[in-house]
Design a protein around this motif. Sequence first.
Motif, mmCIF file in Angstrom:
data_model
loop_
_atom_site.group_PDB
_atom_site.id
_atom_site.type_symbol
_atom_site.label_atom_id
_atom_site.label_comp_id
_atom_site.label_asym_id
_atom_site.label_seq_id
_atom_site.Cartn_x
_atom_site.Cartn_y
_atom_site.Cartn_z
ATOM 1 N N SER A 152 0.829 -1.206 0.000
ATOM 2 C CA SER A 152 0.000 0.000 0.000
ATOM 3 C C SER A 152 0.866 1.259 0.000
ATOM 4 O O SER A 152 0.593 2.215 -0.747
ATOM 5 C CB SER A 152 -0.923 -0.018 1.222
ATOM 6 O OG SER A 152 -1.737 1.117 1.231
ATOM 7 N N ASP A 153 1.906 1.248 0.807
ATOM 8 C CA ASP A 153 2.831 2.381 0.864
ATOM 9 C C ASP A 153 3.523 2.578 -0.490
ATOM 10 O O ASP A 153 3.677 3.707 -0.964
ATOM 11 C CB ASP A 153 3.868 2.150 1.968
ATOM 12 C CG ASP A 153 4.752 3.365 2.177
ATOM 13 O OD1 ASP A 153 4.204 4.451 2.464
ATOM 14 O OD2 ASP A 153 5.984 3.221 2.036
ATOM 15 N N GLN A 171 2.302 1.776 -3.418
ATOM 16 C CA GLN A 171 1.307 2.321 -4.342
ATOM 17 C C GLN A 171 1.061 3.807 -4.086
ATOM 18 O O GLN A 171 0.838 4.569 -5.022
ATOM 19 C CB GLN A 171 -0.015 1.549 -4.214
ATOM 20 C CG GLN A 171 0.085 0.143 -4.743
ATOM 21 C CD GLN A 171 -1.176 -0.666 -4.463
ATOM 22 O OE1 GLN A 171 -1.792 -0.537 -3.411
ATOM 23 N NE2 GLN A 171 -1.551 -1.490 -5.411
ATOM 24 N N ASP A 172 1.107 4.196 -2.847
ATOM 25 C CA ASP A 172 0.842 5.596 -2.500
ATOM 26 C C ASP A 172 2.009 6.543 -2.810
ATOM 27 O O ASP A 172 1.791 7.721 -3.048
ATOM 28 C CB ASP A 172 0.502 5.720 -1.008
ATOM 29 C CG ASP A 172 -0.847 5.129 -0.665
ATOM 30 O OD1 ASP A 172 -1.654 4.881 -1.586
ATOM 31 O OD2 ASP A 172 -1.092 4.891 0.540
ATOM 32 N N HIS A 173 3.237 6.019 -2.803
ATOM 33 C CA HIS A 173 4.391 6.916 -2.860
ATOM 34 C C HIS A 173 5.337 6.731 -4.048
ATOM 35 O O HIS A 173 6.158 7.601 -4.301
ATOM 36 C CB HIS A 173 5.192 6.816 -1.548
ATOM 37 C CG HIS A 173 4.381 7.234 -0.372
ATOM 38 N ND1 HIS A 173 3.804 6.338 0.487
ATOM 39 C CD2 HIS A 173 4.013 8.475 0.078
ATOM 40 C CE1 HIS A 173 3.131 6.984 1.425
ATOM 41 N NE2 HIS A 173 3.245 8.289 1.195
ATOM 42 N N TYR A 174 5.239 5.619 -4.757
ATOM 43 C CA TYR A 174 6.168 5.406 -5.867
ATOM 44 C C TYR A 174 5.776 6.296 -7.038
ATOM 45 O O TYR A 174 4.606 6.364 -7.418
ATOM 46 C CB TYR A 174 6.158 3.930 -6.295
ATOM 47 C CG TYR A 174 7.242 3.608 -7.286
ATOM 48 C CD1 TYR A 174 8.540 3.367 -6.860
ATOM 49 C CD2 TYR A 174 6.969 3.540 -8.647
ATOM 50 C CE1 TYR A 174 9.542 3.071 -7.769
ATOM 51 C CE2 TYR A 174 7.962 3.250 -9.556
ATOM 52 C CZ TYR A 174 9.248 3.016 -9.117
ATOM 53 O OH TYR A 174 10.238 2.719 -10.017
ATOM 54 N N GLU A 175 6.751 6.953 -7.617
ATOM 55 C CA GLU A 175 6.453 7.909 -8.687
ATOM 56 C C GLU A 175 7.165 7.595 -9.995
ATOM 57 O O GLU A 175 7.154 8.403 -10.917
ATOM 58 C CB GLU A 175 6.798 9.325 -8.216
ATOM 59 C CG GLU A 175 5.932 9.777 -7.065
ATOM 60 C CD GLU A 175 6.243 11.185 -6.599
ATOM 61 O OE1 GLU A 175 7.021 11.890 -7.270
ATOM 62 O OE2 GLU A 175 5.692 11.577 -5.562
#
Length: 182
Positions: free
Chosen positions: A105-106, A108-112
């Motif tokens: 989840s982390d 998915q939320d933060h990878y750019e």
Amino acid sequence: MERLKKLNIELKKYLEETSVQLTEDLIHLLNGENISYVDHKGKSDIKAFYFEYEYEYLNIVFWGVDRKGNIATNTVSLPTNKVGSIEKNGDWNALIPEKIWNIVSDFQDHYEGDDFDDILDEYDDEKYKLFEQWFFDCWKKASEQTKIKMDAYFSIHDTYFRTDLNTLKMINEDEIAQRYQP
């Protein structure tokens, strides 16, 4: 990506630890135990087992159907005991361990990065392959131990296609319905 690959190694280890419990649960189901029937139906009315899992949490539910394809049992969540997946806070109830869920989840939320979709697809493909193989292996062990052959199907929740657990081939709902036509 390397971190996600390690998560699948952790998931595989966790699933292996849970194999005994799931196999036991499947043995009980095949023997007609721990099943609550509906509409005055009983063990002899069951013609097929269905197993579905949730895409995100990997939670598995079971139910039995009669020869007309009507639901003949209440649902049962599997495995009945999720060994080791319940974290200290006690609120987590998914089959996938909370630690793994939180890391993905982390990500998915933060990878750019531009390769986000490719990385996540690769991770998910491996995760579902591991998960499905784990279920198939447990089913095979349970079937061999009980010597009971039962039509049974496994799939992701609410899908038209299912895996026939006796052949491990994909089959669709229409083909399943044809099997039970008089």
